[in-house]
Design a protein around this motif. Sequence first.
Motif, short mmCIF file in Angstrom:
data_model
loop_
_atom_site.label_atom_id
_atom_site.label_comp_id
_atom_site.label_asym_id
_atom_site.label_seq_id
_atom_site.Cartn_x
_atom_site.Cartn_y
_atom_site.Cartn_z
N HIS A 119 -11.80 11.72 15.92
CA HIS A 119 -12.13 12.91 16.70
C HIS A 119 -10.88 13.48 17.38
CE1 HIS A 119 -16.19 14.40 16.81
NE2 HIS A 119 -16.03 14.91 18.00
N ASN A 120 -9.81 13.63 16.60
CA ASN A 120 -8.52 14.05 17.15
C ASN A 120 -8.35 15.57 17.05
OD1 ASN A 120 -7.54 11.13 17.12
ND2 ASN A 120 -7.86 11.51 14.94
N THR A 121 -8.19 16.21 18.18
CA THR A 121 -7.93 17.64 18.18
C THR A 121 -6.47 17.91 17.83
OG1 THR A 121 -9.61 18.02 19.87
CG2 THR A 121 -7.99 19.75 19.55
N LEU A 122 -6.24 18.80 16.90
CA LEU A 122 -4.89 19.22 16.53
C LEU A 122 -4.36 20.12 17.64
CD1 LEU A 122 -3.94 20.83 13.08
CD2 LEU A 122 -2.73 21.27 15.21
N THR A 123 -3.33 19.67 18.32
CA THR A 123 -2.70 20.47 19.37
C THR A 123 -1.19 20.43 19.21
OG1 THR A 123 -2.55 18.61 20.93
CG2 THR A 123 -4.55 19.98 21.02
N MET A 124 -0.53 21.37 19.86
CA MET A 124 0.92 21.44 19.77
C MET A 124 1.58 20.20 20.34
SD MET A 124 3.39 24.37 21.41
CE MET A 124 5.12 24.52 20.96
N ASP A 125 1.11 19.73 21.50
CA ASP A 125 1.77 18.58 22.12
C ASP A 125 1.64 17.33 21.26
OD1 ASP A 125 -1.04 18.62 22.93
OD2 ASP A 125 -0.55 16.92 24.22
N VAL A 170 -16.39 13.53 31.93
CA VAL A 170 -15.46 13.88 30.85
C VAL A 170 -14.85 12.60 30.29
CG1 VAL A 170 -13.51 15.33 30.18
CG2 VAL A 170 -14.89 15.96 32.15
N ILE A 171 -14.69 12.55 28.98
CA ILE A 171 -14.08 11.38 28.35
C ILE A 171 -12.58 11.41 28.59
CG2 ILE A 171 -13.85 10.05 26.22
CD1 ILE A 171 -16.72 10.47 27.26
N GLU A 172 -12.03 10.31 29.10
CA GLU A 172 -10.61 10.26 29.38
C GLU A 172 -9.81 10.21 28.07
OE1 GLU A 172 -10.23 6.76 31.72
OE2 GLU A 172 -10.68 5.38 30.07
N GLY A 173 -8.57 10.66 28.14
CA GLY A 173 -7.71 10.65 26.96
C GLY A 173 -8.00 11.74 25.97
N THR A 174 -8.79 12.75 26.36
CA THR A 174 -9.14 13.85 25.47
C THR A 174 -8.55 15.16 25.98
OG1 THR A 174 -11.20 14.38 26.63
CG2 THR A 174 -11.31 12.70 24.90
N THR A 175 -8.54 16.16 25.10
CA THR A 175 -8.08 17.49 25.51
C THR A 175 -9.05 18.12 26.51
OG1 THR A 175 -9.21 18.44 23.59
CG2 THR A 175 -6.89 17.91 23.32
N HIS A 176 -10.30 17.64 26.52
CA HIS A 176 -11.31 18.23 27.40
C HIS A 176 -10.98 18.02 28.87
CE1 HIS A 176 -14.08 17.18 23.79
NE2 HIS A 176 -13.46 18.31 23.60
N LEU A 177 -10.39 16.88 29.20
CA LEU A 177 -10.13 16.56 30.59
C LEU A 177 -9.20 17.59 31.24
CD1 LEU A 177 -10.46 14.65 32.98
CD2 LEU A 177 -8.59 13.25 32.05
N GLY A 194 -17.89 18.10 26.79
CA GLY A 194 -17.43 17.51 25.54
C GLY A 194 -17.57 18.47 24.38
N ALA A 195 -17.17 18.00 23.21
CA ALA A 195 -17.34 18.80 22.00
C ALA A 195 -18.82 19.01 21.73
CB ALA A 195 -16.66 18.12 20.83
N GLN A 196 -19.13 20.09 21.07
CA GLN A 196 -20.52 20.45 20.83
C GLN A 196 -21.28 19.32 20.14
OE1 GLN A 196 -21.03 23.82 18.19
NE2 GLN A 196 -22.69 24.64 19.43
N PHE A 197 -20.65 18.66 19.21
CA PHE A 197 -21.31 17.57 18.49
C PHE A 197 -21.51 16.34 19.37
CE2 PHE A 197 -19.71 20.14 15.04
CZ PHE A 197 -20.72 20.05 14.09
N GLU A 198 -20.61 16.14 20.33
CA GLU A 198 -20.68 14.94 21.17
C GLU A 198 -21.82 15.02 22.17
OE1 GLU A 198 -15.85 14.02 21.27
OE2 GLU A 198 -16.82 15.14 22.89
#
Length: 850
Positions: free
Chosen positions: A294-300, A351-358, A399-403
Amino acid sequence: MASRFADDDKSDIPVVAAVPIGDSALLQDETRISSLDSDSERQYSVECQTVCIDAPAAPPLSGASLNRSKPLLQDTDVEEPPSRSSSFRGPSEITQPTPAARTTRSTPPPGEQHPAGEHHRQPPTSLFADPSPDDHILPRNNSSSMDGSGSRTKSWFGIFTTAQLILVFLLLAVLVLLVVTLTKGEASPSKNTPGSPSVTENGPSPLPGIVATSTLDLVVQSGSLRCGVVPGLDGFSVLNPETDIYEGFEVDLCRAIAAAVLGVGDNNVEFVPVTTTGRFKSLADGDVDVLASHNTLTMDRDVYELTAETGFTFSAPYLYDGLVFAGQPEFVACANNFNTTGSCSNLRICVIEGTTHLARVRSIIPGATINQRPNPEDAFKRFEQSLKNPGSGCNVLAGAQFEVAESVVRRSISPFNQEYEVGAVFHSREPLALVTRDGDPTWSEMVDWVLQAILAAEEENITKDSAASELATTPYFGSSLSSFFRDAVSAVGNYEEIYERHLEKILPRTAVNTINTGQSGGIFSHPFGSYQTLGPEPTDGSTLKEITDRGHLRCGISRYPGFAEFDPVLKEWYGFDIDFCKALSASIFFGASDNVIYTVLPATHRFTALANGNVDVLSRYTTWNLERDVMETASGEGFDFSQVNFYDALSVGGKPPYGKCADNEDWVSQACQDLRVCVGLGTTTIEVARGLFPESIIVERSNSEQVVWGLIAGSCNAIFGGLLEIVEPTLRELGYTGTYEMGTTIFSKEPLALVTRQDDPQFSSFVKWIVSATFYAEEEGIEQQNAEEMPTVSLFGPLYRRMMVDAIQAVGNYGQIYNRNVEAFEPRKDLNELSVNGPRHYSRPGIIDV
């Protein structure tokens, strides 16, 4: 209209220098050497249809050094950036280095010239001036002393000659390194064990070493793929308690990769549980071969992920999701309205830690009470707690819509009879992708092309049961892996089959996760993530450092209307491809968009020129396909591609009735017996044409312009090429005045992108994100005049913090670039429009038609 490239009018033709590349000459723009205008110095070449001259070496520039130093900061409260003491992933650390071609030069080679002085900023050089040679001279440490008479007092070292001493010390050093290496190998069983870089006051120190051994070799040797998954993600990666087998969408992607590499089987994948906070470190340390977590592709994460202190390679997204708020309806409304006052003061968000959502939730609702949880199951428990005791736990899940889908939460919390609402507003983009380590391009390409095969199979209606007979074999991964695509799809099915098996029951498939067949927008940016993270600066030997040191970017182009044209009056290049070169120049040189040397490359030599280091980047009408990504034939190497910046397609046109004859693939009927089709060499076009027409009616031409000139001269009566190359406005621009008809058949996809070498992940990422920045700017309504609204970025070090601002300020957003250059030839439509919640999956060419 007469062609401005016609033989009888050479005054409008750009002056170029012939630069030898291998056995041929590549054409390089030398418009700045306007003093070389003597007719005796010019020689017209039929082959290149331009003026070629033997350019002398460029004279040295006067003034300050061309080395890039500190930026001219406009914000007076910003501290001066530190010196460039840190390093990055240079070509010497990565496979397939090309030292001869990549050597940094303080003066240009013959045939090259620095950009005009007025366009090149020359800030003070004190921070980055080359040290004096004396700074590198070490004091002598003689093994003997001198007596008063000048004779040397003999010591026991005197029995050895200097050469012998050097040899002894070298042998001892090699022995010590060997012992250390063996000791490390015994101490750590991991496949790839990078070092642990430290962080200094000037930013991170050099990144860990690049993968030394291909992951592919290690997977084959072990007979098992180690796939990192986050357990408990319903529909994605769940351990079935009855069978003790992992199931889910991401699990099937892992099985497809394993089948492609190891063959279809039941025991060729080891699923390694990872956490959202530690997954990237696990990949960097070699604990897993690929992440499907469940890895979001981001610039960082692409450039410099902070927990692992390195960048990563992402596949194309396999799912497009987004951040939503879900939970108790009244508090979901509070969250969507960013309200934490009055009745919303009790808003508590899990919010789940370690995610882009936080980071996103913190930025849009700064006053909210945020409860970080380690995984979805724990977040659901906290939400259940709030249902039983309203003053505790959390009343909203982020969270993500699926989560956070209602079906997922109701299965996790039993009994659950209260109201539950999933907000309709997306607060972020979450393109989920597979992740591999940087510096291992062969493995990264394999992972990405497994996904491409799954998408292509759905598009062609090839299923799990029919894959073995309907999917072609491929030569690009070696003879032992010729059934690569067949095995991948045979193991798990096509995209639609995987989705229906695991996700349809959670969230019915919406348009954004369907295949884009060309009728809707395909231009969209990827999220930047934590773009203020301070990343390492380029080091000596890296492409970005070489460009800044030499003072200009070397951009490979192809002359063609709308994409790259030369203005003989202003003596400058302009066009769609040119603007992307200018954007790169501006992003590197503090807004100076003219620090570019343009090299006109024939299609047959473009990849060799890039591989040999004659150019830094290709921005010249180049299709991204399987062969060029993995193993391009002429150069023998694979290449990196940016996001697609123009979607083209192959079609035909010609003099009536031959345009229709070619469109119908008819060369037999009486009206079509004289059909002759001009096709350009060194392109994907010639391969497709050979599959459609007999060799006897194909007229080969050296480039796209020659194709049109062949029609003008009567060498052929039909032409085959990209839509933009053969539309009537382009032909008129090149001088064709006769009647003309276009075909209606689309014979192949042609996604065009900028191209870089694979030996420098940092520069490839730099190019990719400048392209994406032009998409983002249009999405956000940011143009040249308000370019300061673009984000400032620290991922490439403090010197490049304005890279996106400067790029947009120089050339504008994607829409402005398109309208300025291409609109007159091909009105913007379909895939070249912005994507607004339409289909985003797009399978690249090369799988079905290999």
